[in-house]
Design an enzyme around this catalytic site. Structure first.
Site, PDB file in Angstrom:
ATOM      1  CG  HIS A 104      -0.150   0.212   2.503  1.00 46.70           C
ATOM      2  ND1 HIS A 104       0.612  -0.787   3.054  1.00 46.70           N
ATOM      3  CD2 HIS A 104       0.012   1.299   3.287  1.00 46.70           C
ATOM      4  CE1 HIS A 104       1.208  -0.324   4.148  1.00 46.70           C
ATOM      5  NE2 HIS A 104       0.865   0.944   4.315  1.00 46.70           N
ATOM      6  CG  ASP A 106       1.685   5.075   4.873  1.00 42.14           C
ATOM      7  OD1 ASP A 106       1.248   3.911   4.941  1.00 42.14           O
ATOM      8  OD2 ASP A 106       2.782   5.431   5.349  1.00 42.14           O
ATOM      9  CG  HIS A 273       5.027   1.121   2.774  1.00 43.50           C
ATOM     10  ND1 HIS A 273       4.452   2.230   2.215  1.00 43.50           N
ATOM     11  CD2 HIS A 273       4.511   1.012   4.016  1.00 43.50           C
ATOM     12  CE1 HIS A 273       3.619   2.777   3.083  1.00 43.50           C
ATOM     13  NE2 HIS A 273       3.630   2.051   4.184  1.00 43.50           N
ATOM     14  NE  ARG A 288       1.942   6.516   9.141  1.00 46.88           N
ATOM     15  CZ  ARG A 288       0.898   5.877   8.623  1.00 46.88           C
ATOM     16  NH1 ARG A 288       1.042   4.657   8.147  1.00 46.88           N
ATOM     17  NH2 ARG A 288      -0.284   6.438   8.589  1.00 46.88           N
TER      18      ARG A 288
HETATM   19 FE   LIG Z   1       1.996   2.053   5.672  1.00 45.70          FE
END
Ligand SMILES: [Fe+2]
Length: 303
Positions: A104, A106, A273, A288
């Site tokens: 995917h 983000d 990723h 993150r």
């Molecule tokens: Fe991700």
């Protein structure tokens, strides 16, 4: 002067000679910014960052997102999304454990998808001297460049549907299936009706021009793309499968072996990723931050 060392065949680099805990002068930041967009994935090893320092560095690239999953935000720092399999004192997940089960990009389902994400490694599981929980990256710009001309022309006018709703339901179902098969999972919170309704589906061009580099890439991913827009389902699904398989060929992939103190940044327009779940129940904790990008040209909100 920063040092930039290429790690993958087409993309990914290590950047040293910079301390991200301190404010960077404009010249150094410009070198970092250029190296990042040139290489699509960069790692800064050996950093010592507080959440506030991670936020201060990454927000120089743009506005930081607050993730729709509030239960995975760091207390007092809603810009930080916690990726972890750890539990709090009440036995609840402190963050998102199984984010990244599918390939995917983000927040690709948002009206303004993420430009980049930065992941800071706080606690990395190690077994027999080897780090576990690698993250794999695939360059969709390198994959696009390698397509036959006829396929590039075919894709030029096509759109795909990115759906947060379908993704959360698919992810949750996959986790329930793991539970049935006896694989321990930190129980993800079931998606709430409010969360599912909060993000409308988007019809987005399959070929996206990067807003910074101008490179063309494939903006389809198996995590968030639910189907092709305006195409019979079987034909659309076959095309998507063909593109997914093309993107994740070994020559377009860089796999990162984590070490504590790594700050890894990736370009969500240029790469996608996928996580590896080979470490549980060893604890893993990463923070993150995600920078909002511009709306995708020629995309449409569907709900
Ligand atoms: Fe991700």
């Amino acid at each position: 002067m920063i040092q930039v060392t290429r790690l993958g065949r087409h993309f990914a680099a290590r950047i040293t000679g910079v301390d991200l805990s301190k404010p960077l002068d404009d010249d150094t930041f410009e070198q970092v910014r250029k190296a990042f967009f040139d290489n699509e994935v960069v790692v800064f090893p050996g950093q010592k960052l507080t959440p506030a320092q991670q936020i201060a560095f990454t927000q120089r690239f743009g506005t930081l997102e607050h993730h729709v999953r509030k239960e995975a935000q760091l207390a007092d720092h809603p810009e930080i999304f916690i990726l972890s399999n750890k539990l709090n004192a009440n036995g609840k997940a402190i963050g998102a454990q199984d984010a990244g089960r599918f390939w995917h990009s983000d927040l690709s389902y948002k009206t303004q998808p993420s430009l980049l994400s930065a992941l800071y490694a706080v606690e990395i599981p190690v077994k027999d001297g080897k780090p576990l929980g690698d993250t794999h990256f695939a360059s969709t710009t390198a994959a696009y460049a390698a397509l036959p001309e006829a396929m590039k022309q075919k894709l030029a006018s096509l759109k795909n549907i990115h759906s947060y709703r379908d993704y959360r339901l698919k992810n949750y179902a996959a986790q329930q299936e793991d539970e049935r098969r006896g694989i321990r999972t930190v129980q993800e919170h079931a998606p709430t009706p409010e969360q599912l309704a909060s993000v409308p589906d988007m019809a987005t061009p399959v070929v996206r021009v990067h807003p910074v580099t101008g490179r063309k890439g494939l903006f389809v991913n198996e995590g968030h793309t639910s189907h092709m827009y305006g195409m019979p389902e079987a034909e659309g699904d076959a095309l998507l499968r063909q593109l997914y398989d093309h993107i994740i060929q070994p020559e377009f992939i860089y796999s990162h072996h984590w070490a504590p103190g790594d700050l890894l940044m990736w370009d969500n327009v240029a790469v996608q990723h996928k996580a590896t779940f080979d470490y549980d129940p060893l604890p893993r904790l990463l923070y993150r931050t995600t920078v909002r990008g511009p709306a995708v040209a020629d995309s449409m909100v569907l709900q």
